[in-house]
Design an enzyme around this catalytic site. Structure first.
Site, PDB file in Angstrom:
ATOM      1  N   ARG A  46       0.695  -1.297   0.010  1.00  0.00           N
ATOM      2  CA  ARG A  46       0.087  -0.032  -0.005  1.00  0.00           C
ATOM      3  C   ARG A  46       0.953   1.138  -0.017  1.00  0.00           C
ATOM      4  O   ARG A  46       2.140   1.246   0.127  1.00  0.00           O
ATOM      5  CB  ARG A  46      -0.915   0.287   1.287  1.00  0.00           C
ATOM      6  CG  ARG A  46      -0.656  -0.533   2.597  1.00  0.00           C
ATOM      7  CD  ARG A  46       0.311   0.047   3.254  1.00  0.00           C
ATOM      8  NE  ARG A  46       0.026   1.526   3.420  1.00  0.00           N
ATOM      9  CZ  ARG A  46       1.039   2.342   3.521  1.00  0.00           C
ATOM     10  NH1 ARG A  46       2.282   1.996   3.614  1.00  0.00           N
ATOM     11  NH2 ARG A  46       0.818   3.708   3.581  1.00  0.00           N
ATOM     12  N   GLY A  47       0.197   2.266  -0.085  1.00  0.00           N
ATOM     13  CA  GLY A  47       0.943   3.592  -0.297  1.00  0.00           C
ATOM     14  C   GLY A  47       1.059   3.912  -1.721  1.00  0.00           C
ATOM     15  O   GLY A  47       1.368   3.126  -2.540  1.00  0.00           O
ATOM     16  N   ALA A  48       0.726   4.965  -2.229  1.00  0.00           N
ATOM     17  CA  ALA A  48       0.599   5.333  -3.723  1.00  0.00           C
ATOM     18  C   ALA A  48       1.631   4.911  -4.674  1.00  0.00           C
ATOM     19  O   ALA A  48       1.736   4.073  -5.483  1.00  0.00           O
ATOM     20  CB  ALA A  48       0.262   6.870  -3.959  1.00  0.00           C
ATOM     21  N   ARG A  89      -7.680  -0.926  -6.666  1.00  0.00           N
ATOM     22  CA  ARG A  89      -7.538   0.435  -5.708  1.00  0.00           C
ATOM     23  C   ARG A  89      -7.689   1.820  -6.555  1.00  0.00           C
ATOM     24  O   ARG A  89      -6.885   2.105  -7.355  1.00  0.00           O
ATOM     25  CB  ARG A  89      -6.526   0.647  -4.675  1.00  0.00           C
ATOM     26  CG  ARG A  89      -6.514  -0.552  -3.542  1.00  0.00           C
ATOM     27  CD  ARG A  89      -5.555  -0.135  -2.470  1.00  0.00           C
ATOM     28  NE  ARG A  89      -6.163   0.706  -1.522  1.00  0.00           N
ATOM     29  CZ  ARG A  89      -5.519   1.368  -0.422  1.00  0.00           C
ATOM     30  NH1 ARG A  89      -4.456   1.180  -0.502  1.00  0.00           N
ATOM     31  NH2 ARG A  89      -6.205   1.923   0.334  1.00  0.00           N
ATOM     32  N   GLN A 196      -1.775   2.807   9.910  1.00  0.00           N
ATOM     33  CA  GLN A 196      -0.687   2.798   9.169  1.00  0.00           C
ATOM     34  C   GLN A 196       0.424   3.547  10.024  1.00  0.00           C
ATOM     35  O   GLN A 196       1.641   3.307   9.877  1.00  0.00           O
ATOM     36  CB  GLN A 196      -0.801   3.465   7.854  1.00  0.00           C
ATOM     37  CG  GLN A 196      -1.614   2.344   6.714  1.00  0.00           C
ATOM     38  CD  GLN A 196      -3.157   2.542   6.841  1.00  0.00           C
ATOM     39  OE1 GLN A 196      -3.733   2.980   7.862  1.00  0.00           O
ATOM     40  NE2 GLN A 196      -3.602   2.366   5.688  1.00  0.00           N
ATOM     41  N   ASP A 237      -2.396  10.594  -2.400  1.00  0.00           N
ATOM     42  CA  ASP A 237      -2.504   9.589  -3.210  1.00  0.00           C
ATOM     43  C   ASP A 237      -3.174  10.106  -4.776  1.00  0.00           C
ATOM     44  O   ASP A 237      -2.938   9.461  -5.830  1.00  0.00           O
ATOM     45  CB  ASP A 237      -3.928   8.853  -2.854  1.00  0.00           C
ATOM     46  CG  ASP A 237      -3.334   7.945  -1.594  1.00  0.00           C
ATOM     47  OD1 ASP A 237      -3.268   8.539  -0.599  1.00  0.00           O
ATOM     48  OD2 ASP A 237      -2.812   6.781  -1.773  1.00  0.00           O
ATOM     49  N   ASN A 247      -5.711  12.340   0.344  1.00  0.00           N
ATOM     50  CA  ASN A 247      -4.901  11.572   1.006  1.00  0.00           C
ATOM     51  C   ASN A 247      -5.405  10.656   2.047  1.00  0.00           C
ATOM     52  O   ASN A 247      -6.714  10.933   2.273  1.00  0.00           O
ATOM     53  CB  ASN A 247      -3.631  12.193   1.623  1.00  0.00           C
ATOM     54  CG  ASN A 247      -2.603  11.548   2.232  1.00  0.00           C
ATOM     55  OD1 ASN A 247      -1.917  10.644   1.596  1.00  0.00           O
ATOM     56  ND2 ASN A 247      -2.301  11.813   3.758  1.00  0.00           N
ATOM     57  N   LYS A 248      -4.765   9.986   2.920  1.00  0.00           N
ATOM     58  CA  LYS A 248      -5.367   9.274   3.774  1.00  0.00           C
ATOM     59  C   LYS A 248      -6.787   9.844   4.639  1.00  0.00           C
ATOM     60  O   LYS A 248      -6.374  11.119   5.050  1.00  0.00           O
ATOM     61  CB  LYS A 248      -4.497   8.569   4.683  1.00  0.00           C
ATOM     62  CG  LYS A 248      -4.915   7.747   5.773  1.00  0.00           C
ATOM     63  CD  LYS A 248      -5.881   6.398   5.314  1.00  0.00           C
ATOM     64  CE  LYS A 248      -5.126   5.354   4.312  1.00  0.00           C
ATOM     65  NZ  LYS A 248      -6.280   4.822   3.882  1.00  0.00           N
TER      66      LYS A 248
HETATM   67  O1  MRU Z   1      -4.536   2.989   2.358  1.00  0.00           O
HETATM   68  P1  MRU Z   1      -3.288   3.425   1.995  1.00  0.00           P
HETATM   69  O2  MRU Z   1      -2.507   2.663   3.271  1.00  0.00           O
HETATM   70  O3  MRU Z   1      -2.576   2.933   0.594  1.00  0.00           O
HETATM   71  O4  MRU Z   1      -3.040   4.626   2.166  1.00  0.00           O
HETATM   72  C1  MRU Z   1      -1.903   5.641   1.855  1.00  0.00           C
HETATM   73  C2  MRU Z   1      -1.852   6.989   2.126  1.00  0.00           C
HETATM   74  O5  MRU Z   1      -2.668   7.664   2.076  1.00  0.00           O
HETATM   75  C3  MRU Z   1      -0.510   7.617   2.094  1.00  0.00           C
HETATM   76  O6  MRU Z   1      -0.294   8.845   2.855  1.00  0.00           O
HETATM   77  C4  MRU Z   1      -0.182   7.932   0.536  1.00  0.00           C
HETATM   78  O7  MRU Z   1      -0.327   6.813  -0.364  1.00  0.00           O
HETATM   79  C5  MRU Z   1       1.081   8.355   0.233  1.00  0.00           C
HETATM   80  S1  MRU Z   1       2.309   7.508   0.442  1.00  0.00           S
HETATM   81  C6  MRU Z   1       3.782   7.864   0.120  1.00  0.00           C
END
Ligand code: MRU
Length: 349
Positions: A46-48, A89, A196, A237, A247-248
């Site tokens: 996970r993470g963009a 996703r 996270q 994201d 973002n999250k």
């Molecule tokens: O649902 P996730 O854990 O994939 O969400 C990730 C985030 O929101 C991060 O802040 C975002 O992807 C930036 S990661 C460098």
């Protein structure tokens, strides 16, 4: 050195299973496209930026067993694989950015034999992975200029090595400042519902010897009121052309609180996270997650059976709450609609 989150090993993907952290550092060896799809939807990766890399490697998984030289069938398989991956996703644009880049690479060499196109696709996927490593370090160095020695940063979600190939965006800024010899400490929002911040950010920061204090998400306002925070740095994201940032979930609340307390609010993201096709954040698709992640996350029921739940995975922070966007090309100041376009490198188009 920060961990390697995801890599391509000749014929399969090796990645950390992030759902097992911080207790167990377990690697998955993934040879099958559907197994990768499950790993993305269930946040094992996970993470963009990391999802983007998974998408590029996923194209290899989906097409590597193809034999023969029927171009029409090969390109149909390529498109189908990209569509499948893009659907795993919807919010992080890095995923469709990476699969699109793979399709463009294949199309550029359409006249070559299929075997050759497969080789070129592998090279392109490895390039995406390698570029991410380099981009994160450049971004980190630009962002580190914003941090004074002794600075305290508030983070939300995980934006470190685990969210990228191996270094991080917002946490990359912290790592970079730390490498420059500055003393930087972090308050990490735990980031409900999947934690996270608690599970991943604290693990990464402590591994690097950086002081981190975990707070519940609802403590962020109080620590700002107590003047413990120099700035907020978090990831993205998807960023629309005007700077509105998905973002999250919880990021928007942090931005509102930061503005109230005069705390600079920085978004750190590579250009692959900026979606210039969207004029503003209202057009960003927001993923919704299963109710159980809220009502019985981590195996313990915390709400009455049958409770109705709304669980968007992301929110959108309006551009006017963002102090600056830290990119691999430098720190971009408002107005973002003009300045992001100007800073955009030709390679990201
Ligand atoms: O649902 P996730 O854990 O994939 O969400 C990730 C985030 O929101 C991060 O802040 C975002 O992807 C930036 S990661 C460098």
């Amino acid at each position: 050195m920060p961990v390697t989150t995801i890599e391509w090993c000749t014929d399969h993907i090796r990645m950390i299973d992030q759902t097992r952290l911080p207790d167990d550092l377990v690697h998955l060896e993934i040879k099958d496209l559907e197994v990768l799809g499950e790993a993305i939807t269930s946040l094992r990766v996970r993470g963009a930026p990391a999802i983007g890399i998974a998408g590029a490697f996923g194209i290899l998984l989906g097409t590597r067993m193809f034999t023969g030289d029927d171009h029409a069938r090969f390109f149909a398989l390529l498109e189908k694989t990209a569509q499948y991956l893009n659907g795993t996703r919807p919010t992080a644009v890095n995923l469709s950015w990476a699969t699109r880049r793979m399709l463009l690479a294949a199309n550029r060499h359409r006249s070559e034999p299929v075997r050759k196109i497969q080789e070129l696709l592998e090279e392109e996927a490895l390039r995406i992975w390698e570029e991410d490593r380099e981009i994160c370090r450049r971004l980190g160095r630009h962002g580190a200029e914003l941090l004074r020695d002794g600075a305290t940063v508030l983070t939300h979600c995980n934006t470190g090595a685990l969210a990228t190939a191996d270094y991080g965006t917002a946490l990359g800024v912290v790592f970079s400042a730390h490498e420059q010899g500055k003393k930087v400490s972090v308050y990490a929002d735990e980031t409900r519902p999947l934690l996270q911040g608690a599970r991943l950010n604290t693990w990464e920061l402590m591994n690097e010897g950086i002081e981190v204090t975990l707070i519940c998400d609802n403590t962020a306002a109080f620590v700002m009121q107590q003047k413990r925070i120099d700035c907020v740095i978090l990831g993205a994201d998807r960023i629309a052309a005007n700077g509105d940032t998905a973002n999250k979930i919880g990021t928007y609340s942090v931005a509102v609180i930061a503005e109230k307390h005069g705390v600079p609010f920085y978004v750190a993201a590579p250009f692959s996270t900026i979606d210039f096709s969207l004029s503003n954040g209202s057009q960003i698709p927001i993923e919704e997650r299963a109710a159980e992640e809220v009502t019985e996350g981590f195996g313990r029921r915390t709400a009455a059976p049958g409770t109705k739940v709304y669980s968007p995975a992301f929110d959108v922070t309006p551009a006017d709450l963002i102090t600056a966007i830290i990119t691999e090309e430098g720190v971009v100041q408002p107005p973002f609609d003009l300045n992001l376009k100007t800073a955009r490198p030709a390679s990201s188009e």
